[in-house]
Design a protein around this motif. Structure first.
Motif, PDB file in Angstrom:
ATOM      1  N   GLU A 114       0.794  -1.227   0.000  1.00 46.93           N
ATOM      2  CA  GLU A 114       0.000   0.000   0.000  1.00 46.93           C
ATOM      3  C   GLU A 114       0.830   1.283   0.000  1.00 46.93           C
ATOM      4  O   GLU A 114       0.309   2.341  -0.349  1.00 46.93           O
ATOM      5  N   CYS A 115       2.107   1.186   0.379  1.00 46.31           N
ATOM      6  CA  CYS A 115       2.911   2.389   0.589  1.00 46.31           C
ATOM      7  C   CYS A 115       4.221   2.309  -0.193  1.00 46.31           C
ATOM      8  O   CYS A 115       4.620   1.239  -0.680  1.00 46.31           O
ATOM      9  N   SER A 116       4.894   3.419  -0.250  1.00 48.09           N
ATOM     10  CA  SER A 116       6.247   3.429  -0.800  1.00 48.09           C
ATOM     11  C   SER A 116       7.174   2.656   0.121  1.00 48.09           C
ATOM     12  O   SER A 116       6.851   2.438   1.297  1.00 48.09           O
ATOM     13  N   LEU A 117       8.320   2.260  -0.395  1.00 48.46           N
ATOM     14  CA  LEU A 117       9.270   1.507   0.425  1.00 48.46           C
ATOM     15  C   LEU A 117       9.654   2.304   1.674  1.00 48.46           C
ATOM     16  O   LEU A 117       9.690   1.767   2.777  1.00 48.46           O
ATOM     17  N   ARG A 118       9.931   3.569   1.489  1.00 45.94           N
ATOM     18  CA  ARG A 118      10.365   4.405   2.617  1.00 45.94           C
ATOM     19  C   ARG A 118       9.285   4.495   3.691  1.00 45.94           C
ATOM     20  O   ARG A 118       9.562   4.349   4.889  1.00 45.94           O
ATOM     21  N   THR A 119       8.052   4.708   3.274  1.00 45.31           N
ATOM     22  CA  THR A 119       6.953   4.823   4.238  1.00 45.31           C
ATOM     23  C   THR A 119       6.679   3.483   4.912  1.00 45.31           C
ATOM     24  O   THR A 119       6.450   3.414   6.122  1.00 45.31           O
ATOM     25  N   ALA A 120       6.724   2.407   4.131  1.00 42.37           N
ATOM     26  CA  ALA A 120       6.466   1.078   4.691  1.00 42.37           C
ATOM     27  C   ALA A 120       7.504   0.725   5.748  1.00 42.37           C
ATOM     28  O   ALA A 120       7.171   0.167   6.804  1.00 42.37           O
ATOM     29  N   VAL A 121       8.772   1.043   5.469  1.00 47.32           N
ATOM     30  CA  VAL A 121       9.836   0.761   6.433  1.00 47.32           C
ATOM     31  C   VAL A 121       9.638   1.574   7.708  1.00 47.32           C
ATOM     32  O   VAL A 121       9.746   1.052   8.826  1.00 47.32           O
ATOM     33  N   ALA A 122       9.345   2.867   7.551  1.00 45.73           N
ATOM     34  CA  ALA A 122       9.163   3.721   8.724  1.00 45.73           C
ATOM     35  C   ALA A 122       7.987   3.260   9.579  1.00 45.73           C
ATOM     36  O   ALA A 122       8.073   3.211  10.810  1.00 45.73           O
ATOM     37  N   LEU A 123       6.868   2.911   8.924  1.00 47.08           N
ATOM     38  CA  LEU A 123       5.693   2.468   9.672  1.00 47.08           C
ATOM     39  C   LEU A 123       5.929   1.109  10.330  1.00 47.08           C
ATOM     40  O   LEU A 123       5.476   0.870  11.451  1.00 47.08           O
ATOM     41  N   THR A 124       6.625   0.215   9.646  1.00 44.97           N
ATOM     42  CA  THR A 124       6.932  -1.087  10.244  1.00 44.97           C
ATOM     43  C   THR A 124       7.765  -0.925  11.506  1.00 44.97           C
ATOM     44  O   THR A 124       7.515  -1.587  12.521  1.00 44.97           O
ATOM     45  N   ALA A 125       8.748  -0.051  11.431  1.00 39.68           N
ATOM     46  CA  ALA A 125       9.582   0.190  12.604  1.00 39.68           C
ATOM     47  C   ALA A 125       8.763   0.764  13.747  1.00 39.68           C
ATOM     48  O   ALA A 125       8.918   0.362  14.915  1.00 39.68           O
ATOM     49  N   ARG A 126       7.858   1.677  13.422  1.00 38.51           N
ATOM     50  CA  ARG A 126       7.047   2.320  14.458  1.00 38.51           C
ATOM     51  C   ARG A 126       6.038   1.338  15.061  1.00 38.51           C
ATOM     52  O   ARG A 126       5.803   1.322  16.279  1.00 38.51           O
ATOM     53  N   ILE A 127       5.446   0.504  14.240  1.00 42.77           N
ATOM     54  CA  ILE A 127       4.400  -0.401  14.713  1.00 42.77           C
ATOM     55  C   ILE A 127       4.971  -1.580  15.486  1.00 42.77           C
ATOM     56  O   ILE A 127       4.452  -1.974  16.542  1.00 42.77           O
ATOM     57  N   THR A 128       6.053  -2.161  14.977  1.00 45.92           N
ATOM     58  CA  THR A 128       6.554  -3.422  15.545  1.00 45.92           C
ATOM     59  C   THR A 128       7.766  -3.266  16.461  1.00 45.92           C
ATOM     60  O   THR A 128       8.094  -4.194  17.202  1.00 45.92           O
ATOM     61  N   GLY A 129       8.453  -2.114  16.387  1.00 44.06           N
ATOM     62  CA  GLY A 129       9.636  -1.941  17.227  1.00 44.06           C
ATOM     63  C   GLY A 129      10.915  -2.435  16.587  1.00 44.06           C
ATOM     64  O   GLY A 129      11.991  -2.284  17.165  1.00 44.06           O
ATOM     65  N   VAL A 130      10.835  -3.028  15.367  1.00 40.86           N
ATOM     66  CA  VAL A 130      12.056  -3.464  14.681  1.00 40.86           C
ATOM     67  C   VAL A 130      12.842  -2.229  14.248  1.00 40.86           C
ATOM     68  O   VAL A 130      12.278  -1.147  14.062  1.00 40.86           O
TER      69      VAL A 130
END
Length: 288
Positions: A253-269
């Protein structure tokens, strides 16, 4: 009867609330030393009187420990037995004493711990969170900006994290934790440990503030916060299965940059691990 040796610095743990938690050995040591150094002589005198300990007291706290340390070292060199106690719990654990212990050891003076109560260990043991690896962070910074910066630096820490906090800052601290850590990160709020109104409450970072907001009585007292660590990365690609699932869905659903940032924020990775994984997937022909 407990015997003591002369010229030794004893580090004696005292109760953190319940006076019955004072060990027999600690009481006997304090009855026989030549001098007791304590943070607040009036506070400590109440405890010592309860156990019939009548020894000279000297103030030793964060405002005078640099000047008081040489005086205590001289007494130790003269062969006196000196005990150091905190207002509550184990000396040096978020309490004064480090310069004294360091100087005593450097001078060849024996330092002996008399173990006992410790709020962080009590909270950790009852938290239900992993205990095999943990990091004690003491009190977070007083100001929100500095507090959030500290939390940001710890967001990807895999060890269980332990903080102390005061009642007048607990709500602000929980709010700042929620702004930095993933909302599903587990947290245990231990309040008034060993005292009459002790509570140990399990929640999540996203829900803890609202929980205390609904229960004003739970905002009083002394707090230990035990925070679950970041999920451990798997050896293969740096992400655990749940983190991979979130990243794959976001990449759809998102650009690579946005997906990475949101994944880090949501999961803590860490962002770096999520970015490396996403790039590897893209190199293999997509995230699907």
């Amino acid at each position: 009867m407990t015997e003591i040796e002369r010229g030794i610095l004893y580090l004696v743990a005292t109760p953190i609330g319940n006076l019955a938690d004072f060990s027999f050995r600690a009481v006997e040591i304090l009855k026989r030393v030549d001098l007791i150094a304590c943070e607040d002589t009036r506070h400590s005198r109440l405890l010592l009187d309860h156990y019939g300990i009548d020894r000279p007291l000297v103030a030793f706290h964060e405002h005078n420990e640099e000047t008081a340390t040489p005086q205590l070292l001289e007494r130790l060199r003269q062969g006196q037995a000196v005990a150091l106690i905190a207002d509550a719990g184990t000396p040096l654990v978020n309490d004064p004493g480090f310069p004294l212990v360091r100087s005593a050891r450097a001078a060849g003076i024996r330092v002996t711990p008399i173990p006992g109560p410790c709020a962080l260990i009590a909270a950790l043991s009852a938290s239900g969170l992993p205990t095999h690896r943990f990091a004690f962070e003491g009190f977070p910074p007083r100001r929100s900006a500095a507090r959030r910066a500290r939390f940001e630096a710890l967001r990807d820490e895999p060890r269980t994290l332990i903080f102390y906090e005061a009642s007048h800052r607990i709500m602000d601290t929980l709010q700042d934790l929620a702004a930095i850590f993933p909302p599903e990160r587990p947290i245990v709020i231990a309040r008034e440990l060993t005292k009459r109104f002790e509570t140990i409450t399990a929640s999540t970072v996203g829900e803890a503030g609202a929980l205390l907001e609904r229960q004003p009585e739970q905002r009083r007292g002394e707090f230990v916060l035990v925070l679950g660590g970041a999920p451990e990365a798997s050896p293969g690609d740096g992400l655990c299965p749940d983190q991979e699932r979130v990243l794959r869905l976001l990449l759809e659903e998102c650009s690579l940059r946005t997906a990475v940032a949101l994944t880090a924020r949501i999961t803590g990775v860490s962002r770096e691990a999520a970015y490396r994984t996403a790039l590897r997937w893209c190199g293999q022909g997509g995230a699907g």
